[in-house]
Design an enzyme around this catalytic site. Structure first.
Site, PDB file in Angstrom:
ATOM      1  N   GLU A  96       0.824  -1.198   0.000  1.00 26.12           N
ATOM      2  CA  GLU A  96       0.000   0.000   0.000  1.00 26.12           C
ATOM      3  C   GLU A  96       0.865   1.256   0.000  1.00 26.12           C
ATOM      4  O   GLU A  96       1.931   1.288   0.604  1.00 26.12           O
ATOM      5  CB  GLU A  96      -0.911   0.016   1.232  1.00 26.12           C
ATOM      6  CG  GLU A  96      -2.007  -1.022   1.145  1.00 26.12           C
ATOM      7  CD  GLU A  96      -2.956  -0.960   2.322  1.00 26.12           C
ATOM      8  OE1 GLU A  96      -2.650  -0.269   3.312  1.00 26.12           O
ATOM      9  OE2 GLU A  96      -3.999  -1.605   2.245  1.00 26.12           O
ATOM     10  N   CYS A 109       3.254   8.395   1.668  1.00 27.75           N
ATOM     11  CA  CYS A 109       3.807   7.394   2.577  1.00 27.75           C
ATOM     12  C   CYS A 109       4.125   6.146   1.762  1.00 27.75           C
ATOM     13  O   CYS A 109       3.233   5.545   1.150  1.00 27.75           O
ATOM     14  CB  CYS A 109       2.771   7.108   3.669  1.00 27.75           C
ATOM     15  SG  CYS A 109       3.343   5.916   4.869  1.00 27.75           S
ATOM     16  N   CYS A 116       6.595  -7.210   6.895  1.00 21.78           N
ATOM     17  CA  CYS A 116       7.675  -6.791   7.797  1.00 21.78           C
ATOM     18  C   CYS A 116       7.901  -7.895   8.819  1.00 21.78           C
ATOM     19  O   CYS A 116       6.952  -8.521   9.287  1.00 21.78           O
ATOM     20  CB  CYS A 116       7.310  -5.492   8.516  1.00 21.78           C
ATOM     21  SG  CYS A 116       8.680  -4.855   9.513  1.00 21.78           S
ATOM     22  N   CYS A 120       6.228  -5.482  15.404  1.00 23.31           N
ATOM     23  CA  CYS A 120       5.749  -4.497  16.384  1.00 23.31           C
ATOM     24  C   CYS A 120       4.282  -4.820  16.697  1.00 23.31           C
ATOM     25  O   CYS A 120       3.480  -5.050  15.773  1.00 23.31           O
ATOM     26  CB  CYS A 120       5.891  -3.083  15.834  1.00 23.31           C
ATOM     27  SG  CYS A 120       7.598  -2.656  15.438  1.00 23.31           S
ATOM     28  N   CYS A 123       1.067  -2.986  15.087  1.00 23.12           N
ATOM     29  CA  CYS A 123       1.170  -2.663  13.658  1.00 23.12           C
ATOM     30  C   CYS A 123       0.444  -3.696  12.804  1.00 23.12           C
ATOM     31  O   CYS A 123       0.705  -4.899  12.933  1.00 23.12           O
ATOM     32  CB  CYS A 123       2.642  -2.595  13.276  1.00 23.12           C
ATOM     33  SG  CYS A 123       2.899  -2.428  11.506  1.00 23.12           S
ATOM     34  N   HIS A 225       7.504   4.925  20.705  1.00 23.03           N
ATOM     35  CA  HIS A 225       6.277   4.355  21.279  1.00 23.03           C
ATOM     36  C   HIS A 225       6.334   4.040  22.774  1.00 23.03           C
ATOM     37  O   HIS A 225       5.298   3.786  23.387  1.00 23.03           O
ATOM     38  CB  HIS A 225       5.823   3.101  20.513  1.00 23.03           C
ATOM     39  CG  HIS A 225       5.816   3.323  19.030  1.00 23.03           C
ATOM     40  ND1 HIS A 225       5.087   4.317  18.431  1.00 23.03           N
ATOM     41  CD2 HIS A 225       6.502   2.717  18.027  1.00 23.03           C
ATOM     42  CE1 HIS A 225       5.302   4.300  17.130  1.00 23.03           C
ATOM     43  NE2 HIS A 225       6.166   3.352  16.859  1.00 23.03           N
ATOM     44  N   CYS A 345      -0.975   6.119   7.771  1.00 19.03           N
ATOM     45  CA  CYS A 345       0.418   5.973   7.388  1.00 19.03           C
ATOM     46  C   CYS A 345       1.187   5.371   8.556  1.00 19.03           C
ATOM     47  O   CYS A 345       1.017   5.763   9.686  1.00 19.03           O
ATOM     48  CB  CYS A 345       0.976   7.343   7.035  1.00 19.03           C
ATOM     49  SG  CYS A 345       2.654   7.307   6.486  1.00 19.03           S
TER      50      CYS A 345
HETATM   51  S1  SF4 Z   1       5.823  -0.631  12.778  1.00 21.00           S
HETATM   52 FE1  SF4 Z   1       5.201  -2.332  11.459  1.00 21.00          FE
HETATM   53  S2  SF4 Z   1       6.181  -1.947   9.479  1.00 21.00           S
HETATM   54 FE2  SF4 Z   1       7.218  -0.637  11.006  1.00 21.00          FE
HETATM   55  S3  SF4 Z   1       8.963  -1.886  11.716  1.00 21.00           S
HETATM   56 FE3  SF4 Z   1       7.280  -2.332  13.140  1.00 21.00          FE
HETATM   57  S4  SF4 Z   1       6.265  -4.150  12.256  1.00 21.00           S
HETATM   58 FE4  SF4 Z   1       7.565  -3.274  10.662  1.00 21.00          FE
END
Ligand code: SF4
Length: 374
Positions: A96, A109, A116, A120, A123, A225, A345
């Site tokens: 995306e 973005c 990934c 995280c 996410c 975060h 984003c």
């Molecule tokens: S926030 Fe999502 S896309 Fe970004 S590094 Fe962490 S898991 Fe990967």
């Protein structure tokens, strides 16, 4: 246009790469720059239409190479003008790309990987797993597709004023391709954006932050975060390998090498998780310890199906911001955008197939310390 597998995609080259490729073809370097202007200034991908390029060169190019941006499978505009494209990648995958218009700027973005591996917890990309790195062509191609769709013409009508590498993936794990694509974003013969208008966002890959500081002068954003190790490790598992003290030291080194830039620390606010006054106090302490004029970008969490997190209440968000501002921390609050098309984003999704094995292998390498960049 024929885009046979054995042809070369010109979007894979930065300016020097394109000059080298033209030299291999027996052509003068200025011809490469002429073609580059057609590709990025006029958004032309058919050699036939590059009318000031000689016919014989056009025919030669068409025989051995092509200009191949990703294919848009789907695009959607939100009520607030936010626009999202789902772009098809090899192997049935998709990524995306999101455009966010604001009164004084338009931000695109961009994604760097299919999925990934960093996992995280808040996410939605992480729930998709990891498949592969994107090529330079697939990264700069996202800007090309959006620019074409939006009628963005550098030096005339600039709809895209900023690019953030904040879509799917950890950009520093795809270092070479990302740096080449960011070079095209900033090149006068490319999209011509100022360095400060191209931002790379990382979860905190310390050795690669150091490498970035010596090889590119884009703006840096760090997904923070949480400003205590225990909570950050829970939210961003990479913190276990590169805890806050190491991350802070890397940020200091980055600021020393790039004194004219500042680092943005992104902080996604999740209800009852990291949005309490004690968390703000920890963040203030962190910001005071990192050298330089840095800032915090507060991001209200964007819920997605299956997540255990919720967005913080508006009053809690406001109090958190006020606490930071009162302590002298430069703090921005990101407005939520594109809610009706699920286009936050930094929390993009796409579609990732064949992910499990590669993800497991990748995590193992990361834990062993044998992965710095792919
Ligand atoms: S926030 Fe999502 S896309 Fe970004 S590094 Fe962490 S898991 Fe990967």
């Amino acid at each position: 246009m024929n885009q046979a597998a054995d042809k070369v995609n010109l979007l894979d080259f930065d300016r020097q790469g394109l000059r080298d490729y033209f030299a291999q073809l027996g052509e003068k370097p200025y011809r490469a720059e002429q073609v580059m202007k057609w590709i990025y200034h006029r958004l032309e991908n058919d050699f036939e239409n590059m009318t000031d390029v000689g016919k014989s060169l056009r025919e030669k190019l068409a025989a051995v190479c092509y200009v191949g941006p990703p294919k848009s499978m789907f695009d959607k505009a939100a009520i607030d003008g936010t626009h999202k494209w789902l772009l098809g990648m090899d192997g049935g995958n998709a990524i995306e790309t999101v455009y966010i218009p604001e009164p004084t700027r338009g931000t695109l973005c961009v994604s760097s990987q299919v999925g990934c591996a960093l996992n995280c917890q808040f996410c939605s990309t992480a729930t998709q797993g990891f498949n592969r790195n994107l090529s330079t062509a697939e990264i700069i191609g996202q800007v090309w597709v959006a620019a074409k769709h939006l009628g963005n013409v550098p030096h005339q009508q600039r709809r895209i004023t900023n690019v953030v590498m904040m879509g799917m993936g950890e950009p520093l794990l795809n270092f070479d391709n990302v740096v080449a694509a960011m070079s095209l974003m900033r090149d006068d013969l490319g999209f011509g954006l100022a360095s400060k208008r191209v931002t790379l966002s990382t979860a905190g890959l310390v050795p690669m932050i150091d490498r970035l500081s010596t090889e590119s002068d884009v703006s840096l954003a760090v997904s923070l975060h949480a400003a205590n190790d225990e909570l950050r490790t829970e939210l961003v598992p990479l913190n276990k390998r590169y805890p806050l003290a190491e991350l802070m030291a890397a940020c200091d080194r980055y600021n020393e090498r790039r004194p004219r830039t500042h680092i943005t620390f992104e902080y996604t606010l999740m209800k009852g998780v990291n949005d309490q006054p004690e968390h703000a106090r920890q963040l203030i302490k962190f910001m005071r310890r990192v050298h330089g004029r840095n800032k915090v970008n507060l991001i209200p969490f964007n819920p997605f199906p299956g997540t255990r997190f919720e967005r913080s209440d508006p009053t809690v968000i406001r109090d958190f911001q006020t606490q930071l501002l009162n302590a002298g921390v430069l703090t921005m609050l990101r407005r939520t955008r594109g809610d009706d098309i699920d286009a936050a984003c930094g929390q993009l999704k796409g579609q990732v197939l064949d992910r499990t094995r590669r993800q497991a292998e990748f995590r193992k390498k990361l834990e062993e310390g044998s992965v710095n960049a792919a």
